[in-house]
Design an enzyme around this catalytic site. Structure first.
Site, PDB file in Angstrom:
ATOM      1  N   ARG A  32      13.400   0.033  -9.728  1.00 30.17           N
ATOM      2  CA  ARG A  32      14.165   0.756  -8.799  1.00 30.17           C
ATOM      3  C   ARG A  32      15.214   1.364  -9.227  1.00 30.17           C
ATOM      4  O   ARG A  32      16.168   2.000  -8.434  1.00 30.17           O
ATOM      5  CB  ARG A  32      14.249   0.194  -7.314  1.00 30.17           C
ATOM      6  CG  ARG A  32      12.920   0.340  -6.559  1.00 30.17           C
ATOM      7  CD  ARG A  32      12.954  -0.320  -5.134  1.00 30.17           C
ATOM      8  NE  ARG A  32      12.445   0.388  -4.220  1.00 30.17           N
ATOM      9  CZ  ARG A  32      11.159  -0.049  -3.679  1.00 30.17           C
ATOM     10  NH1 ARG A  32      10.632  -1.242  -4.218  1.00 30.17           N
ATOM     11  NH2 ARG A  32      10.597   0.297  -2.822  1.00 30.17           N
ATOM     12  N   LYS A  39       3.160   5.632  -2.864  1.00 28.52           N
ATOM     13  CA  LYS A  39       2.828   5.072  -4.310  1.00 28.52           C
ATOM     14  C   LYS A  39       1.945   4.038  -4.166  1.00 28.52           C
ATOM     15  O   LYS A  39       0.969   3.835  -4.843  1.00 28.52           O
ATOM     16  CB  LYS A  39       4.172   4.527  -4.810  1.00 28.52           C
ATOM     17  CG  LYS A  39       5.425   5.624  -5.046  1.00 28.52           C
ATOM     18  CD  LYS A  39       6.417   4.807  -5.541  1.00 28.52           C
ATOM     19  CE  LYS A  39       7.304   3.683  -4.897  1.00 28.52           C
ATOM     20  NZ  LYS A  39       7.614   4.204  -3.362  1.00 28.52           N
ATOM     21  N   ARG A  97       4.159   4.807  10.453  1.00 30.20           N
ATOM     22  CA  ARG A  97       3.187   3.868   9.559  1.00 30.20           C
ATOM     23  C   ARG A  97       2.681   2.664  10.206  1.00 30.20           C
ATOM     24  O   ARG A  97       3.747   2.010  10.664  1.00 30.20           O
ATOM     25  CB  ARG A  97       3.977   3.837   8.256  1.00 30.20           C
ATOM     26  CG  ARG A  97       3.065   2.498   7.478  1.00 30.20           C
ATOM     27  CD  ARG A  97       3.564   2.697   6.116  1.00 30.20           C
ATOM     28  NE  ARG A  97       4.659   1.949   5.755  1.00 30.20           N
ATOM     29  CZ  ARG A  97       5.435   1.575   4.544  1.00 30.20           C
ATOM     30  NH1 ARG A  97       4.641   2.239   3.308  1.00 30.20           N
ATOM     31  NH2 ARG A  97       6.276   1.135   4.615  1.00 30.20           N
ATOM     32  N   ARG A 120       5.877  -2.346   9.952  1.00 28.41           N
ATOM     33  CA  ARG A 120       6.713  -3.376   9.242  1.00 28.41           C
ATOM     34  C   ARG A 120       8.165  -3.481   9.714  1.00 28.41           C
ATOM     35  O   ARG A 120       8.720  -2.274  10.187  1.00 28.41           O
ATOM     36  CB  ARG A 120       6.795  -2.625   7.809  1.00 28.41           C
ATOM     37  CG  ARG A 120       6.068  -3.437   6.726  1.00 28.41           C
ATOM     38  CD  ARG A 120       5.728  -2.749   5.441  1.00 28.41           C
ATOM     39  NE  ARG A 120       7.130  -2.507   4.993  1.00 28.41           N
ATOM     40  CZ  ARG A 120       6.995  -2.040   3.546  1.00 28.41           C
ATOM     41  NH1 ARG A 120       6.120  -1.824   2.981  1.00 28.41           N
ATOM     42  NH2 ARG A 120       8.216  -2.156   3.039  1.00 28.41           N
ATOM     43  N   ARG A 144      16.850   2.949   3.180  1.00 27.27           N
ATOM     44  CA  ARG A 144      16.037   2.543   1.947  1.00 27.27           C
ATOM     45  C   ARG A 144      15.829   3.922   0.954  1.00 27.27           C
ATOM     46  O   ARG A 144      15.939   3.788  -0.206  1.00 27.27           O
ATOM     47  CB  ARG A 144      14.474   2.195   2.541  1.00 27.27           C
ATOM     48  CG  ARG A 144      14.594   0.506   2.818  1.00 27.27           C
ATOM     49  CD  ARG A 144      13.412   0.321   3.578  1.00 27.27           C
ATOM     50  NE  ARG A 144      12.228   0.488   3.020  1.00 27.27           N
ATOM     51  CZ  ARG A 144      10.933   0.843   3.703  1.00 27.27           C
ATOM     52  NH1 ARG A 144      10.911   0.855   4.964  1.00 27.27           N
ATOM     53  NH2 ARG A 144       9.961   0.979   3.023  1.00 27.27           N
TER      54      ARG A 144
HETATM   55  P1  AMP Z   1       8.370  -1.671  -0.756  1.00 22.88           P
HETATM   56  O1  AMP Z   1       7.415  -2.319   0.078  1.00 22.88           O
HETATM   57  O2  AMP Z   1       8.122  -1.212  -1.840  1.00 22.88           O
HETATM   58  O3  AMP Z   1       9.043  -0.592   0.396  1.00 22.88           O
HETATM   59  O4  AMP Z   1       9.658  -2.875  -0.630  1.00 22.88           O
HETATM   60  C1  AMP Z   1      10.113  -3.423   0.367  1.00 22.88           C
HETATM   61  C2  AMP Z   1      11.426  -4.215  -0.011  1.00 22.88           C
HETATM   62  O5  AMP Z   1      11.437  -4.978  -0.991  1.00 22.88           O
HETATM   63  C3  AMP Z   1      12.569  -2.969  -0.362  1.00 22.88           C
HETATM   64  O6  AMP Z   1      13.284  -2.464   0.942  1.00 22.88           O
HETATM   65  C4  AMP Z   1      13.332  -4.029  -1.034  1.00 22.88           C
HETATM   66  O7  AMP Z   1      14.204  -4.810  -0.093  1.00 22.88           O
HETATM   67  C5  AMP Z   1      12.343  -5.019  -1.731  1.00 22.88           C
HETATM   68  N1  AMP Z   1      12.126  -4.300  -3.148  1.00 22.88           N
HETATM   69  C6  AMP Z   1      11.120  -3.864  -3.530  1.00 22.88           C
HETATM   70  N2  AMP Z   1      11.136  -3.710  -4.672  1.00 22.88           N
HETATM   71  C7  AMP Z   1      12.223  -3.963  -5.169  1.00 22.88           C
HETATM   72  C8  AMP Z   1      12.651  -3.798  -6.542  1.00 22.88           C
HETATM   73  N3  AMP Z   1      12.105  -3.060  -7.287  1.00 22.88           N
HETATM   74  N4  AMP Z   1      14.331  -4.170  -6.520  1.00 22.88           N
HETATM   75  C9  AMP Z   1      14.753  -4.662  -5.466  1.00 22.88           C
HETATM   76  N5  AMP Z   1      14.161  -4.972  -4.288  1.00 22.88           N
HETATM   77  C10 AMP Z   1      12.965  -4.462  -4.059  1.00 22.88           C
END
Ligand code: AMP
Length: 225
Positions: free
Chosen positions: A102, A28, A136, A165, A176
């Protein structure tokens, strides 16, 4: 006359308020960045906004950090506040929203803020997600993602250090996928299917995230056209 890709597609691709749904690791972020350049609209990544808050070290970031490290969704109020503030900043320019909504409550909150024009579900299997995220690396400087590079490699964009990360550990990746995607996606798809029906348009499209970045990019452009 040579036209920039933004102007070439700008007239054909009318949707400018775009949501990308899909599991972590489906691509994404990478694809949203490419589309943002192509369509000349801002890319808003919920995860990036949250990581920036964590880095700032203020109360919002401190609250978010524990959830993020455990691979859990950050509480609703906090994430809606942060994403909502960014949406207000970009205003009428439009957006490509990645990582938000989400869950159903976030989709409902988003609909109160703006009218989404196209929702794309980028699909990738659990096995492939775990494989990709385990391989990654991200640039500590600019956040660019890389696959299969050696730990000592440098970012090709800004020369920054490439790091893993902290939430890309296999046990967190699986959590996740399950908690932030698999358990939520049916309700989200149902919400957007119904919303599309009420508005009389095909709001929701499904695109496979399998294959190269370029292959997926072409599929996405088709789904937006
Ligand atoms: P990402 O970079 O999209 O994988 O997001 C990293 C982390 O941020 C996720 O594992 C969640 O802990 C938090 N996070 C990201 N987007 C959301 C969301 N829309 N709602 C709640 N937590 C989020």
């Amino acid at each position: 006359m040579v036209m920039s890709s933004a102007s070439q597609h700008g007239s054909e691709l009318k949707a400018r308020r775009i949501v990308l749904l899909g599991p972590p690791g489906a691509g994404k972020g990478t694809q949203a960045e490419l589309l943002a350049q192509e369509l000349a609209v801002p890319h808003i990544a919920a995860g990036d906004l949250l990581r920036a808050e964590v880095q700032r070290g203020g109360p919002l970031g401190q609250e978010a950090q524990g959830y993020m490290d455990r691979g859990e969704l950050v509480p609703h109020e906090l994430v809606v506040r942060i994403v909502g503030a960014r949406l207000a900043e970009v205003g009428r320019q439009g957006f490509i929203l990645d990582g938000f909504p989400r869950d159903l409550a976030q989709a409902e909150a988003l609909e109160q803020l703006v009218q989404v024009e196209r929702v794309i579900h980028l699909v990738l299997s659990r096995e492939e997600v775990i494989r990709r995220l385990s391989a990654r690396l991200v640039c500590a400087g600019c956040g660019q993602n890389y696959q299969h590079l050696l730990q000592e490699g440098r970012c090709q964009r800004c020369g920054g250090e490439l790091v893993r990360r902290s939430d890309d550990r296999p046990e967190v990746v699986a959590k996740r996928y399950d908690e932030q995607y698999n358990n939520q996606i049916e309700a989200l798809l149902h919400f957007y299917r119904e919303l599309g029906e009420r508005r009389g348009l095909a709001l929701l499209r499904t695109v496979s995230g399998e294959g190269s970045v370029e292959t997926v990019r072409r599929r996405l452009l088709e789904a937006l056209g």
